[in-house]
Structure formats: structure tokens, C-alpha cells
Enzyme design. Sequence first.
Site, PDB file in Angstrom:
ATOM      1  N   TYR A  70      59.473   7.905 152.774  1.00  0.00           N
ATOM      2  CA  TYR A  70      60.668   8.675 152.396  1.00  0.00           C
ATOM      3  C   TYR A  70      60.699   8.921 150.883  1.00  0.00           C
ATOM      4  O   TYR A  70      60.957  10.039 150.419  1.00  0.00           O
ATOM      5  CB  TYR A  70      61.905   7.896 152.836  1.00  0.00           C
ATOM      6  N   SER A 114      66.723  12.191 145.987  1.00  0.00           N
ATOM      7  CA  SER A 114      67.352  10.885 146.221  1.00  0.00           C
ATOM      8  C   SER A 114      67.107  10.003 145.002  1.00  0.00           C
ATOM      9  O   SER A 114      66.129  10.207 144.267  1.00  0.00           O
ATOM     10  CB  SER A 114      66.723  10.222 147.442  1.00  0.00           C
TER      11      SER A 114
HETATM   12  P1  NAD Z   1      72.693  13.051 157.965  1.00  0.00           P
HETATM   13  O1  NAD Z   1      71.967  12.333 159.039  1.00  0.00           O
HETATM   14  O2  NAD Z   1      74.123  13.278 158.158  1.00  0.00           O
HETATM   15  O3  NAD Z   1      71.994  14.448 157.696  1.00  0.00           O
HETATM   16  C1  NAD Z   1      70.622  14.643 157.832  1.00  0.00           C
HETATM   17  C2  NAD Z   1      70.410  15.827 158.751  1.00  0.00           C
HETATM   18  O4  NAD Z   1      69.024  16.145 158.790  1.00  0.00           O
HETATM   19  C3  NAD Z   1      70.800  15.579 160.191  1.00  0.00           C
HETATM   20  O5  NAD Z   1      72.145  15.852 160.424  1.00  0.00           O
HETATM   21  C4  NAD Z   1      69.885  16.550 160.949  1.00  0.00           C
HETATM   22  O6  NAD Z   1      70.580  17.693 161.328  1.00  0.00           O
HETATM   23  C5  NAD Z   1      68.826  16.925 159.926  1.00  0.00           C
HETATM   24  N1  NAD Z   1      67.494  16.701 160.487  1.00  0.00           N
HETATM   25  C6  NAD Z   1      66.757  15.565 160.465  1.00  0.00           C
HETATM   26  N2  NAD Z   1      65.579  15.771 161.077  1.00  0.00           N
HETATM   27  C7  NAD Z   1      65.572  17.072 161.495  1.00  0.00           C
HETATM   28  C8  NAD Z   1      64.632  17.873 162.198  1.00  0.00           C
HETATM   29  N3  NAD Z   1      63.439  17.389 162.572  1.00  0.00           N
HETATM   30  N4  NAD Z   1      64.969  19.165 162.470  1.00  0.00           N
HETATM   31  C9  NAD Z   1      66.178  19.659 162.086  1.00  0.00           C
HETATM   32  N5  NAD Z   1      67.093  18.944 161.395  1.00  0.00           N
HETATM   33  C10 NAD Z   1      66.790  17.673 161.110  1.00  0.00           C
HETATM   34  O7  NAD Z   1      72.422  12.232 156.647  1.00  0.00           O
HETATM   35  P2  NAD Z   1      72.664  12.566 155.097  1.00  0.00           P
HETATM   36  O8  NAD Z   1      72.655  11.276 154.411  1.00  0.00           O
HETATM   37  O9  NAD Z   1      73.817  13.485 154.910  1.00  0.00           O
HETATM   38  O10 NAD Z   1      71.332  13.306 154.707  1.00  0.00           O
HETATM   39  C11 NAD Z   1      71.326  14.553 154.019  1.00  0.00           C
HETATM   40  C12 NAD Z   1      70.274  14.524 152.940  1.00  0.00           C
HETATM   41  O11 NAD Z   1      70.661  13.610 151.922  1.00  0.00           O
HETATM   42  C13 NAD Z   1      68.897  14.032 153.421  1.00  0.00           C
HETATM   43  O12 NAD Z   1      67.899  14.860 152.857  1.00  0.00           O
HETATM   44  C14 NAD Z   1      68.810  12.644 152.854  1.00  0.00           C
HETATM   45  O13 NAD Z   1      67.476  12.249 152.634  1.00  0.00           O
HETATM   46  C15 NAD Z   1      69.573  12.819 151.569  1.00  0.00           C
HETATM   47  N6  NAD Z   1      70.048  11.564 150.961  1.00  0.00           N
HETATM   48  C16 NAD Z   1      70.960  10.807 151.609  1.00  0.00           C
HETATM   49  C17 NAD Z   1      71.374   9.620 151.026  1.00  0.00           C
HETATM   50  C18 NAD Z   1      72.388   8.718 151.682  1.00  0.00           C
HETATM   51  O14 NAD Z   1      72.607   7.615 151.197  1.00  0.00           O
HETATM   52  N7  NAD Z   1      73.022   9.126 152.762  1.00  0.00           N
HETATM   53  C19 NAD Z   1      70.866   9.231 149.779  1.00  0.00           C
HETATM   54  C20 NAD Z   1      69.939  10.040 149.154  1.00  0.00           C
HETATM   55  C21 NAD Z   1      69.541  11.218 149.759  1.00  0.00           C
END
Ligand code: NAD
Length: 336
Positions: free
Chosen positions: A240, A227
Site C-alpha cells: 500500500y 497517504s
Molecule cells: P473507503 O473504503 O470508504 O473508500 C475506498 C473506496 O475504494 C471504496 O469505497 C471502493 O468504492 C473503492 N474501491 C476499492 N477497490 C476498488 C476496485 N477494485 N474497483 C472500484 N472501486 C474500488 O475508504 P477511504 O479511507 O475513504 O479511502 C479513500 C482513499 O483514501 C483511498 O485511496 C485510501 O487509500 C486513502 N486514504 C485513507 C486513509 C484512512 O485513514 N482512511 C488514510 C490515507 C489515505
Amino acid sequence: MSGKTSDDARRKVLKGAAVGLAALASAGRSRAETAPTQNGTLPPLMDPGKLHTAGPFKSQPQPWPGLASHMTPRPDHGEKTYRGSGRMAGRKALITGGDSGLGRATAIAFAREGADVAISYLPQEEEDAREVIQLVQAEGRKAVALPGDIRTEAFCQKLVTDAVSGLGGLDCLVNCAGRQHYHESILDLTTEDFDWTLKTNLYALFWIIKAAIPHMPPGSSIVNTSSSNAYEPSEILVDYSITKAGIANLTKSLAKQLVPKGIRVNAVAPGPFWTALQVSGGQPMSAVEKFGSTVPMKRPGQPAEIAPIYVQLASTDGSYITGQVFGVTGGTGVPG
Ligand code: NAD
Ligand code: MG
């Protein structure tokens, strides 16, 4: 139709599409609703700052873990727009968090590039996961649904074993699952919360990677999700941000270690992306309403806009790329 006439017709179609898209973008609507999907019609060239909505977004708190299908507007995961070209033909990929957000966009892209795909997700996310399974199957690819909580080593080991048996092997692992829960003060961050974030983002990554490596032949690749918070940590995302810095660091050490096995390891470092994680405790609602406004492009990214880099890193097109972290941030220059 002569060459000139068909060129003219094509220009007319593109011009019409460009005007329509520009109007819709300025009205704050997503390209996903309008992009031409007919074979051979390219999306028009337009200002990327206007390609997707900049909000403002309505207040929409959801209970954790949140569902993409309950968001307004629904995120664009490339359902209507991603077009593959065989870059991952025959590949077998496990994508954690593949039900929604960045993982879902990656699952759609991989399937359209010719890969069979297994997705892991939480049981509460079945509704989102079903849509992804159908989208993968619509490409004629194998889709394996693996619900469960990755916060224990036993489940992570079972997840990998089930992915291997469901796919008939494993040559690509995308770690996208993640937990982001904001706390204004470290004094409110409980040991249970801290543990939850570290278990999901770091321990599970360690357990899943460890279980996957013995199955992965030379040429395989691992893509992690860090991130921009790894580099510029938000004051309300202390736990985080630690995990995302850890993921970037692990990516570099592991990449060196796995060169002799022929396995590449890279990471993507996203900026603000419009996903369920943000509306289910990842940010205060006041920040969700103006989500993405602080980056130079002044809008959040849509998951469809990050999938191509996962494809590049996972496919053999990325054969000389390992140990790198790639920012996709709407202009912040992180990591730089
Ligand atoms: P999202 O909520 O759509 O996806 C995250 C997924 O993590 C969930 O769908 C869930 O299935 C899974 N998850 C969480 N806890 C879990 C558990 N205990 N067991 C099994 N699965 C679990 O959100 P996203 O933004 O697409 O996140 C995907 C990745 O991107 C993450 O690692 C997040 O930290 C990273 N990220 C997102 C952003 C943003 O702005 N959205 C920015 C930087 C990094
Ligand atoms: Mg989800």
C-alpha cells in the site's frame, strides 16, 4: 427585533450549542449528531481535538470492501454539516470511491458547492452508493452512479466515457478509490495481493487519468489521494505504501506536464480517517479499537474534515496550486 436583541439571541444560541457539543464530544459522540444546521448558525468555536470521538472503537470486522452504513459510529461525511457557497457551480466531477469515506464526503461537498457528480464504486457497495446519489440529488444536482471494478483498463475507459456522457462533460477528476490490506510479514504478502493493491491504487489511476485528460478543458483539475504512509510507511502496509508514494510522485510529474493544457494536478495525503477501508482489512482489529490515538490530536479524522481541501484544490480558488501534496493528519506534520 433590534440589532442588539438579535445579537444577544444569536450569542445565546451559540453558547447553548457550544455547551451541548462540548458535553457530547467528551461523551465520545460525533459533532454530526448535534451540529446546528439551521441557516446562518455557525458551528461553535471549540478544541478540534474534542470535535469528534477519540474512541475507543468497538471491534467491528467487515468483509472487504466494507460499508460505511454498517460502521459504529457511522463516519461523519458532512451529511448534516457541510454548507456550500457556490465554489463549484456548474462543474462536472467524477469521484472514484465516491460511495463511502473520503470520496463520499467529497461528493457531498461538491454537490453542495454546485457541481454535478458521478461516483464510481464496487457493486457490493450499492447500499452506500444509493445514499450518496440521494444526497447529491437532494441538492438539485445531477448524480451518476457507475458501479464496477477499476482493476482493468477496459472498465476504467468505460467509466470515464460513461461519466462524460452522464454529466455532459468532465472538468474534475478525484481519484479516491483505494485498496489497503495489511500483512504483518512480507512473507505473507502474496503476488496476488501485491498485484491487487497495485492494480487498484496505481494502474487504475493511470488508466482513468489517461482516459479523462482528452475530455478535460483548460481550468479542469485532478485531485489524487496519497497517504501519510507515502512518507512514513507502516511496517504492515508495504504494498500500500509503495502505491501511495507513487501517487504523490505521479502528481508532481503530471502537474508539470499538464500546465500547457491548463489542467492542475494535486494530491491530498490523509492521516488516519474513520472509514470502511480500515475495518475491512486495512488494519488489525486491535489497531481499529484505538484508531487515531497515535497522532498528536489523539483521534482519527472524520471524512467531513478533509472534504474542504478537495474543494479548494478542485475549484478555481486553487488556480495557482498544482503539483502539491497536502497533508491532513491530525498534527503529524507529514508531508513536511
Ligand atoms: P473507503 O473504503 O470508504 O473508500 C475506498 C473506496 O475504494 C471504496 O469505497 C471502493 O468504492 C473503492 N474501491 C476499492 N477497490 C476498488 C476496485 N477494485 N474497483 C472500484 N472501486 C474500488 O475508504 P477511504 O479511507 O475513504 O479511502 C479513500 C482513499 O483514501 C483511498 O485511496 C485510501 O487509500 C486513502 N486514504 C485513507 C486513509 C484512512 O485513514 N482512511 C488514510 C490515507 C489515505
Ligand atoms: Mg466504500
